[in-house]
Design a protein around this motif. Structure first.
Motif, mmCIF file in Angstrom:
data_model
loop_
_atom_site.group_PDB
_atom_site.id
_atom_site.type_symbol
_atom_site.label_atom_id
_atom_site.label_comp_id
_atom_site.label_asym_id
_atom_site.label_seq_id
_atom_site.Cartn_x
_atom_site.Cartn_y
_atom_site.Cartn_z
ATOM 1 N N GLN A 187 2.468 -1.912 -11.873
ATOM 2 C CA GLN A 187 3.584 -2.815 -11.601
ATOM 3 C C GLN A 187 3.075 -4.253 -11.489
ATOM 4 N N ASN A 188 3.687 -5.195 -12.194
ATOM 5 C CA ASN A 188 3.323 -6.602 -12.007
ATOM 6 C C ASN A 188 4.551 -7.423 -11.633
ATOM 7 N N ALA A 189 5.434 -7.713 -12.607
ATOM 8 C CA ALA A 189 6.690 -8.376 -12.265
ATOM 9 C C ALA A 189 7.438 -7.459 -11.291
ATOM 10 N N GLY A 190 8.098 -8.038 -10.301
ATOM 11 C CA GLY A 190 8.833 -7.222 -9.347
ATOM 12 C C GLY A 190 7.965 -6.743 -8.198
ATOM 13 N N THR A 191 6.798 -7.334 -8.041
ATOM 14 C CA THR A 191 5.901 -6.928 -6.947
ATOM 15 C C THR A 191 6.030 -7.912 -5.783
ATOM 16 N N PRO A 192 6.355 -7.420 -4.581
ATOM 17 C CA PRO A 192 6.466 -8.321 -3.430
ATOM 18 C C PRO A 192 5.100 -8.892 -3.053
ATOM 19 N N PRO A 193 5.064 -10.133 -2.583
ATOM 20 C CA PRO A 193 3.795 -10.745 -2.192
ATOM 21 C C PRO A 193 3.285 -10.172 -0.855
ATOM 22 N N PRO A 194 1.972 -10.307 -0.593
ATOM 23 C CA PRO A 194 1.351 -9.743 0.605
ATOM 24 C C PRO A 194 2.043 -10.118 1.919
ATOM 25 N N ASP A 195 2.451 -11.378 2.081
ATOM 26 C CA ASP A 195 3.027 -11.758 3.380
ATOM 27 C C ASP A 195 4.350 -11.031 3.626
ATOM 28 N N VAL A 196 5.126 -10.793 2.575
ATOM 29 C CA VAL A 196 6.389 -10.060 2.724
ATOM 30 C C VAL A 196 6.108 -8.594 3.063
ATOM 31 N N LEU A 197 5.147 -7.988 2.371
ATOM 32 C CA LEU A 197 4.792 -6.591 2.646
ATOM 33 C C LEU A 197 4.244 -6.444 4.063
ATOM 34 N N ASP A 198 3.463 -7.425 4.468
ATOM 35 C CA ASP A 198 2.902 -7.431 5.816
ATOM 36 C C ASP A 198 4.036 -7.423 6.839
ATOM 37 N N GLY A 199 5.026 -8.289 6.636
ATOM 38 C CA GLY A 199 6.173 -8.367 7.537
ATOM 39 C C GLY A 199 6.963 -7.062 7.558
ATOM 40 N N LEU A 200 7.204 -6.481 6.389
ATOM 41 C CA LEU A 200 7.963 -5.226 6.319
ATOM 42 C C LEU A 200 7.201 -4.096 7.007
ATOM 43 N N ALA A 201 5.884 -4.035 6.775
ATOM 44 C CA ALA A 201 5.080 -2.965 7.374
ATOM 45 C C ALA A 201 5.030 -3.114 8.891
ATOM 46 N N THR A 202 4.959 -4.355 9.376
ATOM 47 C CA THR A 202 4.938 -4.580 10.825
ATOM 48 C C THR A 202 6.269 -4.166 11.434
ATOM 49 N N ARG A 203 7.374 -4.515 10.766
ATOM 50 C CA ARG A 203 8.690 -4.192 11.306
ATOM 51 C C ARG A 203 8.989 -2.695 11.211
ATOM 52 N N HIS A 204 8.630 -2.080 10.078
ATOM 53 C CA HIS A 204 9.096 -0.711 9.810
ATOM 54 C C HIS A 204 8.019 0.360 9.961
ATOM 55 N N GLY A 205 6.764 -0.024 9.858
ATOM 56 C CA GLY A 205 5.713 0.991 9.818
ATOM 57 C C GLY A 205 5.665 1.653 8.451
ATOM 58 N N ILE A 206 4.806 2.641 8.343
ATOM 59 C CA ILE A 206 4.628 3.355 7.079
ATOM 60 C C ILE A 206 4.672 4.853 7.356
ATOM 61 N N ASP A 207 5.556 5.568 6.682
ATOM 62 C CA ASP A 207 5.596 7.027 6.789
ATOM 63 C C ASP A 207 4.863 7.633 5.592
ATOM 64 N N VAL A 208 4.010 8.598 5.891
ATOM 65 C CA VAL A 208 3.279 9.310 4.842
ATOM 66 C C VAL A 208 3.985 10.643 4.636
ATOM 67 N N GLY B 167 13.332 2.301 6.803
ATOM 68 C CA GLY B 167 14.224 1.214 7.208
ATOM 69 C C GLY B 167 14.161 0.022 6.256
ATOM 70 N N SER B 168 13.149 0.011 5.395
ATOM 71 C CA SER B 168 13.005 -1.124 4.464
ATOM 72 C C SER B 168 14.144 -1.172 3.444
ATOM 73 N N HIS B 169 14.899 -0.077 3.306
ATOM 74 C CA HIS B 169 15.973 -0.034 2.301
ATOM 75 C C HIS B 169 17.130 -0.990 2.626
ATOM 76 N N ARG B 170 17.109 -1.564 3.828
ATOM 77 C CA ARG B 170 18.170 -2.515 4.193
ATOM 78 C C ARG B 170 17.812 -3.963 3.851
#
Lengths: 299, 299
Positions: B213-234, B189-192
């Motif tokens: 990857q360095n430039a173009g890397t989302p910061p921790p708080d954004v990743l935290d928010g995305l993971a909380t909203r969407h979860g992680i599929d393995v 769902g993160s693709h939206r």
């Protein structure tokens, strides 16, 4: 059980110059009986076969909260942070581990003598037990490091002088363990094979080996063989679950790029009939906060 | 579909100095219809919702063997190893990736125009498609590195000038993907949500960003928010399975201490109605073997 451990003979030579090899385990895995409780016949036999056992909800959600709060309190305490038993990561300044935590914290001292915990250790080892090592661990998200394959017993034998395989580790999860946040991986059944490792133990090896294992690391071809024979179990579970595992399990964990950190309380019980002697493959024993030399049974 | 992509406007600013932010996606995810095949209504709608789809046994076991043999042949070929399109790891001297592999190898050229592959890409993108990037990847065991969270589109937009989100990646597994050997992880769902990232693009960024990857890397708080909203599929699966995923999925992979390496064929199809213009956030486009500037449709 009538098996005994000869403390003088070195059944498990390691840190050798002749290259790595496999040695079959001499000792039993389970020393006690189901009748003694709390573990059932089925649980003991699963532990015997796979070398580990997951105890779901060993502690309650309220206890998990209490332990987490205590871990936060300890991590914020300047005196604890300055203590040599506390491992603080240089780059992030975060507390990674606190050793001998049952002496640092009354909360964790209670866990270490809790009958739900010690009872299981006593039953598996078939004797009174003492604490060989205790710690709390914090493994961060967003790039937490991996921990390479190793057998704890190899280190405890080589560097702490633990004579035989009669110790059990009990790890109580304070966070959920998902497949994706660097959970414990065990090669089930690997506890019956001892990997004698090549390479001399460097002086004060513990200072670097707590960060990354070097001496005592099995070579790729040996790990390949063990993984092919035994497979790899990924130990997922919830906060409050515990994992009991034999001292000679081949285990490790991958790194963790997810936002979800992992923390646990880690207690190593050794049999009072297997107390440590001089190290088998190191110049001097490690500090007592890493490998205890006080063998007083837990009551 | 009547949606079009304005190639001049920059809907997705990134590598900005003002800090990271989230921008809602403008374009559809699925542009074609089930009637066009080969994907069913249910498959298209799953792809639409989660941003990815696993196609089990897209290629046969015999084909997997053929592709693996070809990968070995290429890795051993001195001319291929010396080619700038081949990434050889300095320490181990192992081939990690071969870019533009559909031009390097006739076997992989056939894969890139295989109707089972291209048909799916055309259907999802609702138009003719061309190859924006192709490569084969080899991720070793015993400590293979992680790949931190990122959206491919962020890079393709910033550094290759891809105007909008109308591209799909198809990864064909040449080895089994277990939870424990560093499989692809996607936040479904993160693709939206587009993560506009902070930081300028360094010159020749591709030379280092292929490693970490360095430039173009989302910061921790954004990743935290995305993971909380969407979860992680393995994304576990078998050799021969394929994963189709949208260009803007937030994805990454953990490192791999197990003995099991991972390899795959990776093909990026872009719509011919979304061909690249000048980079939106870099001084010059990346080399054409990384981001194609020949937009000839695959036939």
């Amino acid at each position: 059980m009538t098996a005994t451990i000869d403390r003088k003979a070195d059944l498990y030579p390691t840190r050798v110059t002749t290259g790595s090899s496999l040695i079959a385990r001499e000792e039993p895995v389970v020393w006690g009986k189901a009748a003694e409780g709390p573990l059932s016949e089925a649980e003991l036999s699963a532990y015997d076969e796979r070398g580990y056992l997951q105890a779901r909800r060993l502690v309650t959600p309220a206890e998990v909260e209490e332990f987490r709060a205590e871990l936060r309190r300890l991590s914020d305490d300047p005196a604890v942070r300055a203590d040599e038993r506390t491992i603080v990561e240089r780059s992030s300044q975060e507390v990674r581990s606190i050793f001998e935590v049952h002496k640092v914290s009354e909360v964790f001292a209670r866990v270490a003598r809790d009958p739900r915990v010690v009872g299981r250790a006593r039953q598996i080892l078939g004797s009174d037990v003492y604490l060989h090592q205790t710690r709390v661990n914090f493994k961060p998200g967003f790039g937490g490091a991996d921990f390479y394959w190793h057998s704890d017993f190899e280190t405890w034998h080589a560097e702490d002088g633990m004579p035989g395989m009669r110790a059990v580790s009990i790890s109580i999860a304070l966070t959920d363990n998902h497949s994706f946040n660097g959970p414990l991986m065990i090669m089930p059944g690997s506890h019956r094979s001892y990997v004698s490792c090549a390479g001399e133990t460097p002086e004060d090896n513990y200072k670097s080996s707590l960060v990354a294992q070097n001496a005592g690391t099995p070579p790729p071809d040996v790990l390949d063989g063990l993984a092919t024979r035994h497979g790899i179990d990924v130990l997922e579970g919830s906060a409050g679950d515990a994992t009991l595992f034999d001292c000679n399990c081949m285990h490790g964990s991958n790194g963790n790029i997810t936002p979800y950190p992992r923390s646990n309380v880690f207690l190593v019980f050794n049999s009072v009939e297997n107390t440590c002697v001089e190290p088998y493959a190191a110049a001097a024993p490690r500090p007592t906060y890493i490998g205890a030399r006080d063998f007083t049974p837990v009551r």
